[in-house]
Write an enzyme that holds these catalytic residues in place. Structure first.
Site, PDB file in Angstrom:
ATOM      1  N   ASP A   1       1.040  -1.322   0.049  1.00 38.26           N
ATOM      2  CA  ASP A   1       0.043   0.175  -0.024  1.00 38.26           C
ATOM      3  C   ASP A   1       0.796   1.226   0.079  1.00 38.26           C
ATOM      4  O   ASP A   1       0.578   2.026   0.781  1.00 38.26           O
ATOM      5  CB  ASP A   1      -1.027   0.180   1.248  1.00 38.26           C
ATOM      6  CG  ASP A   1      -1.741  -1.416   1.394  1.00 38.26           C
ATOM      7  OD1 ASP A   1      -2.063  -2.032   0.369  1.00 38.26           O
ATOM      8  OD2 ASP A   1      -2.062  -1.594   2.501  1.00 38.26           O
TER       9      ASP A   1
ATOM     10  N   GLU B   1     -10.994  -0.825  -4.212  1.00 39.85           N
ATOM     11  CA  GLU B   1     -10.430  -0.361  -2.820  1.00 39.85           C
ATOM     12  C   GLU B   1      -9.355   0.762  -3.573  1.00 39.85           C
ATOM     13  O   GLU B   1      -9.194   0.961  -4.715  1.00 39.85           O
ATOM     14  CB  GLU B   1      -9.983  -1.505  -2.072  1.00 39.85           C
ATOM     15  CG  GLU B   1      -8.896  -2.327  -2.687  1.00 39.85           C
ATOM     16  CD  GLU B   1      -8.505  -3.323  -1.708  1.00 39.85           C
ATOM     17  OE1 GLU B   1      -9.115  -3.652  -0.708  1.00 39.85           O
ATOM     18  OE2 GLU B   1      -7.299  -4.028  -1.977  1.00 39.85           O
TER      19      GLU B   1
ATOM     20  N   HIS C   1      -2.932  -1.277  -5.612  1.00 36.52           N
ATOM     21  CA  HIS C   1      -2.874  -0.441  -4.436  1.00 36.52           C
ATOM     22  C   HIS C   1      -1.793   0.725  -4.698  1.00 36.52           C
ATOM     23  O   HIS C   1      -0.877   0.761  -4.221  1.00 36.52           O
ATOM     24  CB  HIS C   1      -2.690  -1.037  -2.988  1.00 36.52           C
ATOM     25  CG  HIS C   1      -3.333  -0.042  -1.988  1.00 36.52           C
ATOM     26  ND1 HIS C   1      -4.342  -0.472  -1.221  1.00 36.52           N
ATOM     27  CD2 HIS C   1      -2.932   1.319  -1.481  1.00 36.52           C
ATOM     28  CE1 HIS C   1      -4.581   0.656  -0.361  1.00 36.52           C
ATOM     29  NE2 HIS C   1      -3.865   1.587  -0.793  1.00 36.52           N
TER      30      HIS C   1
ATOM     31  N   ARG D   1       4.618  -8.093  -0.038  1.00 34.88           N
ATOM     32  CA  ARG D   1       4.327  -7.236  -1.264  1.00 34.88           C
ATOM     33  C   ARG D   1       5.435  -6.309  -1.391  1.00 34.88           C
ATOM     34  O   ARG D   1       5.649  -5.383  -0.491  1.00 34.88           O
ATOM     35  CB  ARG D   1       3.201  -6.846  -1.491  1.00 34.88           C
ATOM     36  CG  ARG D   1       1.963  -7.745  -1.453  1.00 34.88           C
ATOM     37  CD  ARG D   1       0.566  -7.216  -1.304  1.00 34.88           C
ATOM     38  NE  ARG D   1       0.516  -7.056   0.225  1.00 34.88           N
ATOM     39  CZ  ARG D   1      -0.528  -6.743   0.842  1.00 34.88           C
ATOM     40  NH1 ARG D   1      -1.669  -6.280   0.324  1.00 34.88           N
ATOM     41  NH2 ARG D   1      -0.673  -6.664   2.262  1.00 34.88           N
TER      42      ARG D   1
END
Length: 320
Positions: free
Chosen positions: A14, A187, A252, A286
Site C-alpha cells: 500500500d 478499493e 494499491h 508485497r
C-alpha cells in the site's frame, strides 16, 4: 543516465509517495502496528533513508490494530494522515482514522488523533480530493454486495476529518475481473487530473490474487462528483499482471512526479511470484515499486505493463 531496478522496498504494501513543495519526497507504507514516514530528495533514495515512527496507537481499543494504507496529505496549509484501523476483530469494525500535525515538519512535529471519519459504512482506504474549493472524501466501504467485498463511496467534507450528507456509491465490483481471488473488491481510490477530466484509479479483486489489478473511472471536472451516473468506468483493468516478466497482483497505488516536474510516476506494490507458488493470505510481503507512465492521444493515462525486477529503469528526470 543513471538507472535503478525495482523494488524500492522489498516489503512495502500500500505505498504512498508525494512530492511536497519543500522539494522532498515523503513515503509511507502499511506497517500494521504503527505509522512511519520516509523523507528524501529523490524517489529512488527513499529506501536508503531511516524511517521515522510518527504514530503508535493505544495498546488496545477500537483503532489500535491492523493499521493499513496510511496516506499523507497536505490540505489547506496543514498536514494530515488518513489510515485504516480496527479493534482486532472483523471487517465490520474497520474505520478510517485521521491524524493532524501540530507544526510544519511531518517527521519531528506532534501528530494528534482527530478521530475516525464518520462514514456510513465500515471500510478502509480513505483519501481526499480537493475540487472547486471543496473537499471530497472517497473510501472503500463494506456491506453492499451479495458477493462479499467492498465498493467505493464518496461524500462531501465540512473539514478534513468530518463528512456531511450522503455517502454516494461511485463504483462497484460488478465484472468478473473485479471478483478474482474469492472477493468482489473495489478499493484504494486515488486520482489523476488532465485536460478537464478527473481519473479515479482503484484496485480490484482480492489482493492475494494474481489478478489483483488497477481499474479506472472518469468524470468531467465540470460535473457533480457526487452524481454517480456521471462517472464512466473503463472496460477492464488498466494495469494488470505481467507473468512473462514475473510480476503478479500489481495494485494499491499512488502517483507522484519527477524532481524536475516533467514526468509522471506510478507507485505500486506487487508480488514476484504467482499465487500457485506461495499462498498469499498468510501476509507474505508485497514489494514496493515505481515506474514512469505516459498519456494516450486522447489524454487518458497509459500505465503500460509492470516491469520485471530484472529490468533497469532510467531514474526519474532531475535526480542527481
Amino acid at each position: 543516465m543513471s538507472q535503478f531496478r525495482n523494488p524500492i522496498l522489498p516489503a512495502g504494501a500500500d505505498p504512498w509517495i508525494i512530492k511536497h513543495e519543500d522539494g522532498h519526497y515523503y513515503m509511507t507504507v502499511t506497517l500494521r502496528n504503527h505509522i512511519a514516514l520516509w523523507r528524501s530528495r529523490t524517489m529512488t533514495g527513499l529506501a536508503a533513508e531511516k524511517p521515522t515512527i510518527i504514530w503508535n496507537p493505544a495498546p488496545s481499543g477500537p483503532y489500535s490494530y491492523n493499521l493499513w494504507a496510511p496516506e499523507l496529505h497536505y490540505i489547506e496549509g496543514q498536514w494530515y494522515i488518513y489510515y485504516t484501523a480496527n479493534d482486532g476483530g472483523g471487517d465490520d469494525t474497520r474505520r478510517i482514522c485521521v491524524l493532524q500535525l501540530l507544526g510544519d515538519d511531518p517527521l519531528s512535529g506532534e501528530w494528534i488523533f482527530k478521530g475516525a471519519i464518520n462514514t456510513e459504512h465500515p471500510g478502509l482506504d480513505g483519501t481526499v480530493l480537493p475540487h472547486k474549493g471543496e473537499l471530497y472524501f472517497f473510501y472503500s466501504g463494506y456491506g453492499y454486495f451479495p458477493d462479499y467485498g467492498s465498493a467505493i463511496y464518496a461524500a462531501r467534507m465540512v473539514n478534513p476529518w468530518t463528512l456531511t450528507g450522503p455517502n454516494v456509491l461511485i463504483t462497484a465490483p460488478t465484472e468478473t475481473w473485479e471478483k478474482q481471488g474469492g472477493m468482489a473488491i473495489n478499493e484504494g481510490p486515488v486520482f489523476l487530473r488532465r485536460n478537464g477530466t478527473i481519473y479515479l484509479i482503484f484496485s480490484a479483486s482480492a489482493t492475494w490474487s494474481d489478478d489483483y489489478c488497477l481499474g479506472m473511472a472518469m468524470i468531467s471536472e465540470s460535473d457533480d462528483l457526487l452524481k454517480a451516473s456521471a462517472w464512466v468506468k473503463h472496460e477492464g483493468p488498466v494495469f494488470a499482471k505481467n507473468p512473462e516478466q514475473g510480476v503478479y497482483a500489481p495494485g494499491h497505488n499512488s502517483f507522484t512526479i519527477s524532481p524536475d516536474g516533467t514526468e509522471d510516476w506510478i507507485v505500486y506494490h506487487a508480488y514476484p511470484y504467482s499465487e500457485a507458488e506461495q499462498k498469499r493470505s498468510d501476509g507474505s510481503p508485497r514489494s514496493m515499486r515505481i515506474q514512469r507512465f505516459g498519456w494516450t492521444e486522447e489524454g487518458a493515462p497509459d500505465f503500460g505493463v509492470p516491469l520485471s525486477t530484472e529490468t533497469s529503469i532510467p531514474a526519474p528526470s532531475g535526480e542527481c
